[in-house]
Write a protein that holds these residues in place. Structure first.
Motif, PDB file in Angstrom:
ATOM      1  N   VAL A  18       0.951  -0.781  -0.182  1.00 22.46           N
ATOM      2  CA  VAL A  18       0.079   0.109   0.031  1.00 22.46           C
ATOM      3  C   VAL A  18       1.186   1.518  -0.470  1.00 22.46           C
ATOM      4  CG1 VAL A  18      -0.149  -0.088   2.630  1.00 22.46           C
ATOM      5  CG2 VAL A  18      -1.960   0.928   1.160  1.00 22.46           C
ATOM      6  N   TYR A  19       0.171   1.960  -0.750  1.00 23.74           N
ATOM      7  CA  TYR A  19       1.461   3.665  -1.174  1.00 23.74           C
ATOM      8  C   TYR A  19       0.905   4.609  -0.367  1.00 23.74           C
ATOM      9  CZ  TYR A  19       3.504   0.345  -4.360  1.00 23.74           C
ATOM     10  OH  TYR A  19       3.701  -1.059  -5.726  1.00 23.74           O
ATOM     11  N   GLU A  20       1.828   5.305  -0.092  1.00 22.46           N
ATOM     12  CA  GLU A  20       1.081   6.934   0.581  1.00 22.46           C
ATOM     13  C   GLU A  20       1.914   7.766  -0.459  1.00 22.46           C
ATOM     14  OE1 GLU A  20       0.423   9.438   4.637  1.00 22.46           O
ATOM     15  OE2 GLU A  20       1.668   7.514   4.657  1.00 22.46           O
ATOM     16  N   GLY A  21       1.096   9.626  -0.309  1.00 24.31           N
ATOM     17  CA  GLY A  21       1.970   9.811  -1.371  1.00 24.31           C
ATOM     18  C   GLY A  21       1.252  11.149  -2.403  1.00 24.31           C
ATOM     19  N   LYS A  22       1.412  11.108  -3.428  1.00 30.08           N
ATOM     20  CA  LYS A  22       0.821  12.235  -4.130  1.00 30.08           C
ATOM     21  C   LYS A  22       0.525  11.242  -6.078  1.00 30.08           C
ATOM     22  CE  LYS A  22       0.848  16.575  -2.683  1.00 30.08           C
ATOM     23  NZ  LYS A  22       1.037  18.638  -3.200  1.00 30.08           N
ATOM     24  N   PHE A  23      -0.524  10.584  -6.124  1.00 29.22           N
ATOM     25  CA  PHE A  23      -0.626  10.295  -7.572  1.00 29.22           C
ATOM     26  C   PHE A  23      -2.043  10.740  -8.051  1.00 29.22           C
ATOM     27  CE2 PHE A  23      -0.298   7.240  -3.260  1.00 29.22           C
ATOM     28  CZ  PHE A  23       0.956   7.129  -3.696  1.00 29.22           C
ATOM     29  N   SER A  24      -1.457  10.367  -9.761  1.00 31.19           N
ATOM     30  CA  SER A  24      -2.020  10.309 -10.805  1.00 31.19           C
ATOM     31  C   SER A  24      -3.443   9.223 -10.085  1.00 31.19           C
ATOM     32  CB  SER A  24      -1.809  10.492 -11.699  1.00 31.19           C
ATOM     33  OG  SER A  24      -2.077   9.123 -12.981  1.00 31.19           O
ATOM     34  N   VAL A  25      -4.393  10.023 -10.760  1.00 35.75           N
ATOM     35  CA  VAL A  25      -5.665   8.496 -11.063  1.00 35.75           C
ATOM     36  C   VAL A  25      -5.154   7.870 -12.193  1.00 35.75           C
ATOM     37  CG1 VAL A  25      -7.523  11.033 -11.108  1.00 35.75           C
ATOM     38  CG2 VAL A  25      -7.201   9.768 -13.030  1.00 35.75           C
ATOM     39  N   TYR A  26      -4.674   7.805 -12.477  1.00 36.21           N
ATOM     40  CA  TYR A  26      -3.788   6.076 -13.019  1.00 36.21           C
ATOM     41  C   TYR A  26      -2.627   5.548 -12.410  1.00 36.21           C
ATOM     42  CZ  TYR A  26      -6.338   8.736 -17.385  1.00 36.21           C
ATOM     43  OH  TYR A  26      -7.430   8.711 -17.732  1.00 36.21           O
ATOM     44  N   ASP A  27      -2.655   6.124 -10.850  1.00 33.44           N
ATOM     45  CA  ASP A  27      -1.403   5.663 -10.242  1.00 33.44           C
ATOM     46  C   ASP A  27      -2.145   4.204  -9.869  1.00 33.44           C
ATOM     47  OD1 ASP A  27       0.947   6.869 -11.660  1.00 33.44           O
ATOM     48  OD2 ASP A  27       0.119   8.339 -10.161  1.00 33.44           O
ATOM     49  N   ALA A  28      -1.590   3.298  -9.338  1.00 36.13           N
ATOM     50  CA  ALA A  28      -2.318   2.209  -8.188  1.00 36.13           C
ATOM     51  C   ALA A  28      -1.988   2.745  -6.336  1.00 36.13           C
ATOM     52  CB  ALA A  28      -1.344   1.005  -8.637  1.00 36.13           C
ATOM     53  N   ILE A  29      -2.110   2.551  -6.036  1.00 34.34           N
ATOM     54  CA  ILE A  29      -2.388   2.637  -4.418  1.00 34.34           C
ATOM     55  C   ILE A  29      -2.089   1.589  -4.033  1.00 34.34           C
ATOM     56  CG2 ILE A  29      -3.507   5.197  -4.611  1.00 34.34           C
ATOM     57  CD1 ILE A  29      -6.144   3.798  -3.614  1.00 34.34           C
ATOM     58  N   ALA A  30      -2.335   0.686  -3.950  1.00 35.06           N
ATOM     59  CA  ALA A  30      -2.576  -1.229  -3.624  1.00 35.06           C
ATOM     60  C   ALA A  30      -2.432  -1.799  -4.124  1.00 35.06           C
ATOM     61  CB  ALA A  30      -3.832  -1.332  -2.833  1.00 35.06           C
ATOM     62  N   GLU A  31      -1.546  -3.057  -3.683  1.00 31.32           N
ATOM     63  CA  GLU A  31      -1.396  -4.012  -4.686  1.00 31.32           C
ATOM     64  C   GLU A  31      -1.756  -5.584  -3.303  1.00 31.32           C
ATOM     65  OE1 GLU A  31       1.569  -6.974  -6.992  1.00 31.32           O
ATOM     66  OE2 GLU A  31       2.430  -5.265  -6.204  1.00 31.32           O
ATOM     67  N   LEU A  32      -2.318  -6.236  -4.191  1.00 31.21           N
ATOM     68  CA  LEU A  32      -3.166  -7.311  -3.421  1.00 31.21           C
ATOM     69  C   LEU A  32      -2.230  -9.044  -3.520  1.00 31.21           C
ATOM     70  CD1 LEU A  32      -7.037  -7.314  -4.607  1.00 31.21           C
ATOM     71  CD2 LEU A  32      -5.602  -5.983  -2.214  1.00 31.21           C
ATOM     72  N   ASP A  33      -2.955  -9.886  -2.660  1.00 35.11           N
ATOM     73  CA  ASP A  33      -1.936 -10.485  -3.034  1.00 35.11           C
ATOM     74  C   ASP A  33      -2.093 -11.960  -4.607  1.00 35.11           C
ATOM     75  OD1 ASP A  33      -4.216 -11.954  -2.595  1.00 35.11           O
ATOM     76  OD2 ASP A  33      -3.583 -12.855  -0.908  1.00 35.11           O
ATOM     77  N   ASP A  34      -2.974 -11.546  -5.626  1.00 31.22           N
ATOM     78  CA  ASP A  34      -4.065 -12.236  -6.369  1.00 31.22           C
ATOM     79  C   ASP A  34      -3.018 -11.567  -7.091  1.00 31.22           C
ATOM     80  OD1 ASP A  34      -5.173 -10.037  -6.365  1.00 31.22           O
ATOM     81  OD2 ASP A  34      -6.753 -11.348  -6.582  1.00 31.22           O
ATOM     82  N   GLY A  35      -2.235 -10.948  -7.269  1.00 26.11           N
ATOM     83  CA  GLY A  35      -0.957  -9.815  -8.317  1.00 26.11           C
ATOM     84  C   GLY A  35      -2.283  -8.406  -8.619  1.00 26.11           C
ATOM     85  N   SER A  36      -2.897  -8.336  -8.490  1.00 17.52           N
ATOM     86  CA  SER A  36      -3.771  -7.387  -9.022  1.00 17.52           C
ATOM     87  C   SER A  36      -3.483  -6.170  -8.515  1.00 17.52           C
ATOM     88  CB  SER A  36      -5.605  -8.024  -8.777  1.00 17.52           C
ATOM     89  OG  SER A  36      -6.003  -7.867  -7.539  1.00 17.52           O
ATOM     90  N   GLU A  37      -3.690  -5.006  -9.001  1.00 15.41           N
ATOM     91  CA  GLU A  37      -3.591  -3.609  -8.225  1.00 15.41           C
ATOM     92  C   GLU A  37      -5.015  -2.676  -8.160  1.00 15.41           C
ATOM     93  OE1 GLU A  37       0.689  -2.353  -9.718  1.00 15.41           O
ATOM     94  OE2 GLU A  37      -0.660  -2.146 -11.057  1.00 15.41           O
ATOM     95  N   ILE A  38      -4.983  -1.634  -7.842  1.00 10.28           N
ATOM     96  CA  ILE A  38      -6.168  -1.160  -7.085  1.00 10.28           C
ATOM     97  C   ILE A  38      -5.755   0.742  -8.068  1.00 10.28           C
ATOM     98  CG2 ILE A  38      -7.689  -0.386  -5.223  1.00 10.28           C
ATOM     99  CD1 ILE A  38      -7.668  -2.778  -4.081  1.00 10.28           C
ATOM    100  N   TYR A  39      -6.093   1.023  -8.512  1.00  7.52           N
ATOM    101  CA  TYR A  39      -5.928   2.247  -8.358  1.00  7.52           C
ATOM    102  C   TYR A  39      -6.930   4.034  -8.187  1.00  7.52           C
ATOM    103  CZ  TYR A  39      -4.183  -0.589 -12.158  1.00  7.52           C
ATOM    104  OH  TYR A  39      -2.835  -1.678 -13.165  1.00  7.52           O
ATOM    105  N   LEU A  40      -6.175   5.327  -8.270  1.00  5.87           N
ATOM    106  CA  LEU A  40      -6.519   5.741  -7.371  1.00  5.87           C
ATOM    107  C   LEU A  40      -8.317   5.907  -7.895  1.00  5.87           C
ATOM    108  CD1 LEU A  40      -5.766   7.935  -4.854  1.00  5.87           C
ATOM    109  CD2 LEU A  40      -5.278   9.422  -7.009  1.00  5.87           C
TER     110      LEU A  40
END
Length: 229
Positions: free
Chosen positions: A146-168
């Protein structure tokens, strides 16, 4: 690829367009105009245009984008005014063209979940300003990053154990209803300041109302009165 054979106001008839109902369509004739397939009859597709076809003519080329009209849901929507195709009317410095979002703009994200937490669709992952960021529907897994900071709407903010990413932000078809766990009952009346409405047809806060009527009957004026009040 199809071609325009008839135009009447905001409705274009396109011949030979390989499309499905509610597909997004791009028509080019010097400039690009977008629309949505609202009817198919034989080899003819009826396309509802999103802007007035001032430069569109007979024979213009049309192509289906093979996807429905979608909107990008994210923090870039907060405090801005958009039309249904994501043209921004609120701030010239924050202008976004048709169905696009600002790639350079960065938004803060503060996570509220930690590594190892299990999340499902609707779980709150953190916040971006005044907006809560939730996991998309059908999400299920354990957070490994899980990430903290400033991101664009296309950036990932978290990653799950199945390899999928969650974006902003996430894309969502506008004709598909958002899922919900339960529907909250509405008990507080929204005072519109219009006596006929408040007395005979009261509207609840968070509720839904419809204003039917023919052309020139005052629907828009009525909506403006609701907005001002």
């Amino acid at each position: 690829m199809g071609k325009v054979i008839s135009i009447s106001g905001y409705l274009a008839k396109v011949e030979g367009l390989n499309a499905h109902l509610y597909d997004l369509v791009k028509i080019e004739d010097g400039s690009s105009i977008y629309g949505e397939v609202i009817k198919i009859k034989g080899n003819i597709s009826y396309v509802q245009l999103f802007s007035f076809p001032t430069s569109l003519g007979y024979g213009a080329k049309a192509v289906s984008l093979a996807k429905p009209l979608e909107i990008l849901l994210g923090p870039h929507l907060v405090d801005n005014v958009f039309d249904g195709t994501m043209n921004n009317f609120g701030d010239d410095d924050f202008y976004t063209p048709f169905l696009q979002a600002p790639k350079r703009s960065k938004f803060p994200f503060t996570p509220s979940v930690k590594k190892g937490a299990r999340v499902v669709g609707g779980s709150i992952l953190g916040s971006s300003g005044k907006l809560s960021i939730t996991a998309p529907p059908n999400t299920k897994g354990k957070v490994i990053k899980v990430y903290e900071g400033k991101f664009s709407v296309y950036d990932a903010i978290a990653e799950l154990d199945d390899g999928s990413e969650i974006y902003l932000a996430e894309k969502w078809p506008i004709r598909k209803a958002r899922p919900f766990k339960r529907r909250l009952s509405k008990t507080v009346q929204m005072e519109t300041g219009i006596r006929a409405v408040d007395s005979f047809l009261p509207i609840k806060k968070g509720g839904v109302a419809i204003i039917p009527g023919p052309f020139g009957s005052g629907k828009t004026v009525f909506q403006e009165s609701l907005a001002f009040n």
